[in-house]
Write a protein that holds these residues in place. Structure first.
Motif, PDB file in Angstrom:
ATOM      1  N   GLN A 224       0.913  -1.218  -0.282  1.00 41.56           N
ATOM      2  CA  GLN A 224      -0.112   0.070   0.091  1.00 41.56           C
ATOM      3  C   GLN A 224       0.810   1.316   0.285  1.00 41.56           C
ATOM      4  O   GLN A 224       0.074   2.262  -0.652  1.00 41.56           O
ATOM      5  N   GLY A 225       2.147   1.206  -0.123  1.00 46.40           N
ATOM      6  CA  GLY A 225       2.730   2.487   0.090  1.00 46.40           C
ATOM      7  C   GLY A 225       2.704   3.406   0.991  1.00 46.40           C
ATOM      8  O   GLY A 225       3.484   3.989   0.920  1.00 46.40           O
ATOM      9  N   ARG A 226       2.669   2.447   2.196  1.00 51.13           N
ATOM     10  CA  ARG A 226       2.580   3.853   3.648  1.00 51.13           C
ATOM     11  C   ARG A 226       4.143   3.524   3.895  1.00 51.13           C
ATOM     12  O   ARG A 226       5.031   2.652   4.123  1.00 51.13           O
ATOM     13  N   THR A 227       4.275   4.894   4.654  1.00 50.34           N
ATOM     14  CA  THR A 227       5.291   5.021   5.672  1.00 50.34           C
ATOM     15  C   THR A 227       5.219   4.272   6.825  1.00 50.34           C
ATOM     16  O   THR A 227       4.451   4.214   7.393  1.00 50.34           O
ATOM     17  N   GLN A 228       6.247   4.541   6.874  1.00 46.28           N
ATOM     18  CA  GLN A 228       6.821   3.734   8.362  1.00 46.28           C
ATOM     19  C   GLN A 228       6.096   4.852   9.439  1.00 46.28           C
ATOM     20  O   GLN A 228       5.382   4.256  10.441  1.00 46.28           O
ATOM     21  N   MET A 229       5.608   5.636   9.669  1.00 44.67           N
ATOM     22  CA  MET A 229       5.186   6.414  10.355  1.00 44.67           C
ATOM     23  C   MET A 229       3.479   6.185  10.577  1.00 44.67           C
ATOM     24  O   MET A 229       2.977   6.696  11.813  1.00 44.67           O
ATOM     25  N   GLU A 230       3.372   6.007   9.039  1.00 45.29           N
ATOM     26  CA  GLU A 230       1.688   6.315   8.753  1.00 45.29           C
ATOM     27  C   GLU A 230       1.119   4.663   9.169  1.00 45.29           C
ATOM     28  O   GLU A 230       0.276   4.961  10.502  1.00 45.29           O
ATOM     29  N   VAL A 231       2.490   3.748   9.589  1.00 50.49           N
ATOM     30  CA  VAL A 231       2.305   2.363   9.914  1.00 50.49           C
ATOM     31  C   VAL A 231       1.868   2.488  10.737  1.00 50.49           C
ATOM     32  O   VAL A 231       1.120   1.777  11.937  1.00 50.49           O
ATOM     33  N   ALA A 232       2.835   2.991  12.358  1.00 50.32           N
ATOM     34  CA  ALA A 232       3.221   3.253  13.475  1.00 50.32           C
ATOM     35  C   ALA A 232       1.790   3.934  13.919  1.00 50.32           C
ATOM     36  O   ALA A 232       0.836   3.463  14.451  1.00 50.32           O
ATOM     37  N   SER A 233       1.326   4.976  13.362  1.00 49.74           N
ATOM     38  CA  SER A 233       0.388   5.178  13.618  1.00 49.74           C
ATOM     39  C   SER A 233      -1.120   5.223  13.512  1.00 49.74           C
ATOM     40  O   SER A 233      -1.769   4.497  13.905  1.00 49.74           O
ATOM     41  N   GLU A 234      -1.207   3.829  12.379  1.00 51.30           N
ATOM     42  CA  GLU A 234      -2.411   3.415  11.910  1.00 51.30           C
ATOM     43  C   GLU A 234      -2.748   2.076  12.966  1.00 51.30           C
ATOM     44  O   GLU A 234      -3.912   1.549  14.060  1.00 51.30           O
ATOM     45  N   ILE A 235      -1.562   1.657  13.048  1.00 49.78           N
ATOM     46  CA  ILE A 235      -1.632   0.163  14.245  1.00 49.78           C
ATOM     47  C   ILE A 235      -1.107   0.894  15.878  1.00 49.78           C
ATOM     48  O   ILE A 235      -1.797  -0.229  16.544  1.00 49.78           O
ATOM     49  N   GLY A 236      -0.441   1.558  16.207  1.00 51.99           N
ATOM     50  CA  GLY A 236      -0.709   2.420  17.780  1.00 51.99           C
ATOM     51  C   GLY A 236       0.524   1.774  18.286  1.00 51.99           C
ATOM     52  O   GLY A 236       0.601   1.882  19.211  1.00 51.99           O
ATOM     53  N   ILE A 237       1.510   2.121  17.538  1.00 45.52           N
ATOM     54  CA  ILE A 237       2.594   1.785  18.358  1.00 45.52           C
ATOM     55  C   ILE A 237       3.261   2.654  17.843  1.00 45.52           C
ATOM     56  O   ILE A 237       3.819   3.432  17.026  1.00 45.52           O
ATOM     57  N   SER A 238       4.910   3.074  18.612  1.00 49.63           N
ATOM     58  CA  SER A 238       5.746   3.374  17.566  1.00 49.63           C
ATOM     59  C   SER A 238       6.796   3.241  16.593  1.00 49.63           C
ATOM     60  O   SER A 238       6.791   2.271  16.030  1.00 49.63           O
ATOM     61  N   GLN A 239       7.354   4.794  15.897  1.00 49.95           N
ATOM     62  CA  GLN A 239       7.866   4.041  14.535  1.00 49.95           C
ATOM     63  C   GLN A 239       8.956   3.217  14.839  1.00 49.95           C
ATOM     64  O   GLN A 239       8.992   2.659  13.919  1.00 49.95           O
ATOM     65  N   ALA A 240       9.584   2.959  16.209  1.00 42.93           N
ATOM     66  CA  ALA A 240      10.801   2.826  16.149  1.00 42.93           C
ATOM     67  C   ALA A 240      10.378   1.153  16.504  1.00 42.93           C
ATOM     68  O   ALA A 240      11.191   0.695  16.501  1.00 42.93           O
ATOM     69  N   GLN A 241       9.475   0.612  16.528  1.00 45.37           N
ATOM     70  CA  GLN A 241       8.967  -0.324  17.496  1.00 45.37           C
ATOM     71  C   GLN A 241       8.772  -1.291  15.334  1.00 45.37           C
ATOM     72  O   GLN A 241       8.761  -1.923  14.957  1.00 45.37           O
ATOM     73  N   VAL A 242       7.507  -0.035  14.363  1.00 51.73           N
ATOM     74  CA  VAL A 242       7.380  -0.200  13.190  1.00 51.73           C
ATOM     75  C   VAL A 242       9.002  -1.010  12.547  1.00 51.73           C
ATOM     76  O   VAL A 242       9.102  -2.072  11.801  1.00 51.73           O
ATOM     77  N   SER A 243       9.811  -0.001  12.373  1.00 51.36           N
ATOM     78  CA  SER A 243      11.510  -0.825  11.959  1.00 51.36           C
ATOM     79  C   SER A 243      11.652  -1.842  12.009  1.00 51.36           C
ATOM     80  O   SER A 243      12.397  -2.939  11.863  1.00 51.36           O
ATOM     81  N   ARG A 244      11.554  -2.372  13.687  1.00 57.98           N
ATOM     82  CA  ARG A 244      12.281  -3.658  14.100  1.00 57.98           C
ATOM     83  C   ARG A 244      11.769  -4.509  13.366  1.00 57.98           C
ATOM     84  O   ARG A 244      11.913  -5.605  13.275  1.00 57.98           O
ATOM     85  N   LEU A 245       9.999  -4.425  13.538  1.00 62.22           N
ATOM     86  CA  LEU A 245       8.932  -5.490  13.186  1.00 62.22           C
ATOM     87  C   LEU A 245       9.148  -5.543  11.897  1.00 62.22           C
ATOM     88  O   LEU A 245       9.387  -7.017  11.280  1.00 62.22           O
ATOM     89  N   GLU A 246       9.180  -4.735  11.737  1.00 60.32           N
ATOM     90  CA  GLU A 246       9.589  -5.197   9.581  1.00 60.32           C
ATOM     91  C   GLU A 246      10.920  -5.503   9.365  1.00 60.32           C
ATOM     92  O   GLU A 246      10.203  -6.659   8.618  1.00 60.32           O
ATOM     93  N   LYS A 247      12.098  -4.642  10.021  1.00 55.28           N
ATOM     94  CA  LYS A 247      13.585  -5.623   9.771  1.00 55.28           C
ATOM     95  C   LYS A 247      13.371  -7.366  10.059  1.00 55.28           C
ATOM     96  O   LYS A 247      13.684  -8.086   9.078  1.00 55.28           O
ATOM     97  N   ALA A 248      12.135  -7.592  11.270  1.00 51.81           N
ATOM     98  CA  ALA A 248      12.512  -9.294  11.399  1.00 51.81           C
ATOM     99  C   ALA A 248      11.477  -9.830  10.989  1.00 51.81           C
ATOM    100  O   ALA A 248      11.435 -11.231  10.098  1.00 51.81           O
ATOM    101  N   ALA A 249      10.274  -8.988  10.071  1.00 50.90           N
ATOM    102  CA  ALA A 249       9.377  -9.979   9.176  1.00 50.90           C
ATOM    103  C   ALA A 249      10.218 -10.336   8.097  1.00 50.90           C
ATOM    104  O   ALA A 249      10.322 -11.445   8.044  1.00 50.90           O
ATOM    105  N   LEU A 250      11.266  -9.311   7.851  1.00 52.28           N
ATOM    106  CA  LEU A 250      11.640  -9.802   6.397  1.00 52.28           C
ATOM    107  C   LEU A 250      12.083 -10.442   6.234  1.00 52.28           C
ATOM    108  O   LEU A 250      12.742 -11.828   5.132  1.00 52.28           O
ATOM    109  N   GLU A 251      13.747 -10.254   7.769  1.00 49.42           N
ATOM    110  CA  GLU A 251      14.409 -11.583   7.858  1.00 49.42           C
ATOM    111  C   GLU A 251      13.588 -12.660   7.690  1.00 49.42           C
ATOM    112  O   GLU A 251      14.547 -13.890   6.942  1.00 49.42           O
ATOM    113  N   HIS A 252      12.896 -13.216   8.547  1.00 52.32           N
ATOM    114  CA  HIS A 252      12.468 -14.069   8.583  1.00 52.32           C
ATOM    115  C   HIS A 252      11.669 -14.583   7.120  1.00 52.32           C
ATOM    116  O   HIS A 252      11.734 -16.255   6.487  1.00 52.32           O
ATOM    117  N   MET A 253      11.172 -14.045   6.443  1.00 56.47           N
ATOM    118  CA  MET A 253      10.451 -14.546   4.850  1.00 56.47           C
ATOM    119  C   MET A 253      12.171 -15.012   3.644  1.00 56.47           C
ATOM    120  O   MET A 253      11.685 -15.932   3.134  1.00 56.47           O
TER     121      MET A 253
END
Length: 257
Positions: A224-253
């Motif tokens: 959907q092309g959202r930024t990390q800040m937009e994702v953080a705002s929608e999910i309700g977590i910090s941008q730093a958490q989004v960055s960590r979860l995103e990195k971990a998910a990509l490594e997992h994939m």
């Protein structure tokens, strides 16, 4: 389709009688007068005619018993409608009737369902085509058929195309060996390569192994092309958490691709 089988619908086809034209002429007035014995003799004496027509449909993956029964219906209709005053052999009149009955059965039992209204238009168009062919001495055009039916050319074309038999993509269109071209070889989407198609499957399978939150983050970020800040705002977590979860998910994939 076991067209060569001896017994069809419980009838031993090897013992079917052959009726002469002279005998048929003798039976016609009796049949049309309501003589059931004469009718039975006439029909049984022409069952070989039905068998000969079935040879035209031997490439169809249909039950030969079913087609034989349908062909017999066509034979009976031909007998009931045959005009003895016309200088035409019964077989000449009956064969198109039998073929038409079988084709209608195959169309109505097609794997692709077609609306009754479209089928009715198609059957009218086919009947009109046959009549025009006799009148004109040639194959009529779609425009001529449509004019006769007082319909739009597009509607007649659509109806006729709707009742066409589906064709397998594996149907050979060239060559006579294992290297023969198929319809599938000629039909492809140039915008999608085999590599990108396989890559899409791999990514989809890898995504399924992620947690629901990880799937949501990657979907928002990369589909959907959202930024990390937009994702953080929608999910309700910090941008730093989004960055960590995103990195971990990509490594997992990457482990599964």
């Amino acid at each position: 389709m076991a067209i060569g089988k001896v017994e069809i619908c419980g009838v031993d086809t090897s013992t079917l009688p052959v009726i002469s034209n002279e005998r048929m002429r003798e039976l016609f007035p009796l049949v049309h007068g309501g003589d059931e014995a004469a009718r039975e003799e006439f029909i049984r004496g022409n069952l070989r005619l039905v068998l000969s027509v079935l040879q035209r449909f031997q490439h169809r993956c249909e039950n030969v018993d079913d087609l034989f029964q349908v062909g017999c219906i066509g034979l009976i209709k031909a007998l009931d409608n045959f005009d003895v005053t016309q200088n035409v052999r019964f077989s000449t009149y009956a064969v198109p009737m039998i073929i038409g009955e079988i084709r209608r059965y195959l169309r109505d039992n097609n794997a692709i369902r077609v609306s009754r209204s479209l089928r009715d238009i198609a059957y009218k168009a086919l009947g009109t085509r046959d009549r025009l062919s006799r009148e004109l001495g040639r194959e009529p055009t779609i425009a001529e058929i449509a004019k006769k039916l007082e319909m739009d050319v597009e509607d007649v074309t659509l109806a006729l195309e709707a009742i066409q038999d589906p064709v397998s993509l594996c149907e050979p269109i060239g060559g006579d060996n294992a290297d023969a071209l198929t319809i599938g070889d000629q039909v492809r989407d140039e915008s999608v390569s085999q590599e990108s198609w396989l890559e899409h499957i791999a990514i989809t399978e890898a995504m399924r192994r992620l947690s629901e939150r990880e799937q949501r983050i990657l979907n928002l970020r990369f589909f959907q092309g959202r930024t990390q800040m937009e994702v953080a705002s929608e999910i309700g977590i910090s941008q730093a958490q989004v960055s960590r979860l995103e990195k971990a998910a990509l490594e997992h994939m990457r482990k599964f691709i």
